[in-house]
Scaffold this motif. Sequence first.
Motif, PDB file in Angstrom:
ATOM      1  N   PHE A 104      66.977  48.258  14.532  1.00  0.00           N
ATOM      2  CA  PHE A 104      67.088  49.491  13.756  1.00  0.00           C
ATOM      3  C   PHE A 104      65.961  50.497  14.036  1.00  0.00           C
ATOM      4  CE2 PHE A 104      69.855  46.735  11.289  1.00  0.00           C
ATOM      5  CZ  PHE A 104      70.903  47.587  10.974  1.00  0.00           C
ATOM      6  N   HIS A 150      72.735  44.172  21.221  1.00  0.00           N
ATOM      7  CA  HIS A 150      71.409  43.626  20.896  1.00  0.00           C
ATOM      8  C   HIS A 150      71.278  42.176  21.342  1.00  0.00           C
ATOM      9  CE1 HIS A 150      67.732  42.783  18.696  1.00  0.00           C
ATOM     10  NE2 HIS A 150      68.342  41.767  18.103  1.00  0.00           N
ATOM     11  N   THR A 159      60.534  41.964  13.787  1.00  0.00           N
ATOM     12  CA  THR A 159      61.657  41.046  13.680  1.00  0.00           C
ATOM     13  C   THR A 159      62.830  41.599  14.495  1.00  0.00           C
ATOM     14  OG1 THR A 159      62.577  42.137  11.722  1.00  0.00           O
ATOM     15  CG2 THR A 159      60.928  40.406  11.356  1.00  0.00           C
ATOM     16  N   GLU A 160      63.848  40.770  14.718  1.00  0.00           N
ATOM     17  CA  GLU A 160      65.011  41.226  15.475  1.00  0.00           C
ATOM     18  C   GLU A 160      65.699  42.390  14.763  1.00  0.00           C
ATOM     19  OE1 GLU A 160      66.009  40.256  18.571  1.00  0.00           O
ATOM     20  OE2 GLU A 160      64.061  39.265  18.512  1.00  0.00           O
ATOM     21  N   ARG A 161      65.734  42.347  13.446  1.00  0.00           N
ATOM     22  CA  ARG A 161      66.335  43.443  12.682  1.00  0.00           C
ATOM     23  C   ARG A 161      65.554  44.734  12.899  1.00  0.00           C
ATOM     24  NH1 ARG A 161      69.577  43.900   8.079  1.00  0.00           N
ATOM     25  NH2 ARG A 161      69.168  45.756   6.805  1.00  0.00           N
ATOM     26  N   GLU A 162      64.228  44.640  12.870  1.00  0.00           N
ATOM     27  CA  GLU A 162      63.386  45.823  13.079  1.00  0.00           C
ATOM     28  C   GLU A 162      63.532  46.354  14.501  1.00  0.00           C
ATOM     29  OE1 GLU A 162      59.732  44.930   9.928  1.00  0.00           O
ATOM     30  OE2 GLU A 162      59.648  44.133  11.973  1.00  0.00           O
ATOM     31  N   LEU A 221      75.690  44.939  17.588  1.00  0.00           N
ATOM     32  CA  LEU A 221      75.344  43.514  17.566  1.00  0.00           C
ATOM     33  C   LEU A 221      75.471  42.893  18.951  1.00  0.00           C
ATOM     34  CD1 LEU A 221      74.601  41.005  15.910  1.00  0.00           C
ATOM     35  CD2 LEU A 221      77.051  40.648  15.515  1.00  0.00           C
TER      36      LEU A 221
END
Length: 226
Positions: free
Chosen positions: A132, A51, A126-129, A48
Motif C-alpha cells: 500500500f 504483489h 510489512t508486506e501490507r505496508e 494481490l
Amino acid sequence: MNLLTSWLFDPTNWSGTGGIPQRLVEHLWYTALALAIAIVIGFPLGALVGHTKRGGFVLVGAANVLRALPTVGVLTLVVLLAGIGLVPPIAALTLLAIPPIMAGAYAGIQAVEPVVVDAARGVGMTEREVLFQVEIPNAMPLIFGGVRSAALQVVATATIAAYVGLGGLGRYVFDGLALHDYPQMAGGAILVAVLAVLVELVLTGVQRLVVSPGLRPVRTSGGTQR
C-alpha cells in the motif's frame, strides 16, 4: 445532416423524462455502478497477484476469457436467469470492465523496480505496508490506465441497457432503429461518442492530480515518451 442537427438542437429533446439530460444521467449511473463493482473485484485480485507474483498465469488467462465473452450474449444469459431489470446490463458491463482494471493493477505492481521493494522490506516494512505504501503508489500510472480503458469501454457499451428496456443514451439508438428515425439514432450515437471523449478528458485530469509528477511519462525533445 440538417435533420441530424435539427434533432440534436430541438428544445423538446432537452427536457422531460425522456430528454437528453435525463438519459445522460442514467447512462453515467450505469457506467459508474459497473465501474465501481469492477474495481472492487478486479483491483484487489490484480494487486494481490502482482504483489505475491503467484497465479499470474491464471489471472491473465481469466482476463482473456472475460475479454472474449460477448457482452450482448452475457446480457441475454443474465436476462434469462434473473429477468428484466438493472442486474443484467450491470453484470454484463462489470464483466467487460474487470479485465483492464485487473490487468492494469497486475502489470503496474509487477513493473515496480525490485530494488525499491527490497529496500522497503529492508527497512522493516510489512508486506501490507510494502503493497500500500510502495507498490501501489508507484504503480498508479498503469493502474489508472486500466481504469481509464475500462471506463471508455463501459461508456461506449452502456447503450445495451436500452436493449432490456432501461434508459441511458442507448434509448435513442434502439428507439430510432425501431422507428426508422435515423436522425434520432445518429444523434444518440454522437452523444455517446462525445460523452466518451469527455470522460477520457476528465479521467486524464484526475490522473494528473492523483499520480505523482515523478511517475508521469517524460517527453524527450523528439516528442517520444520515456
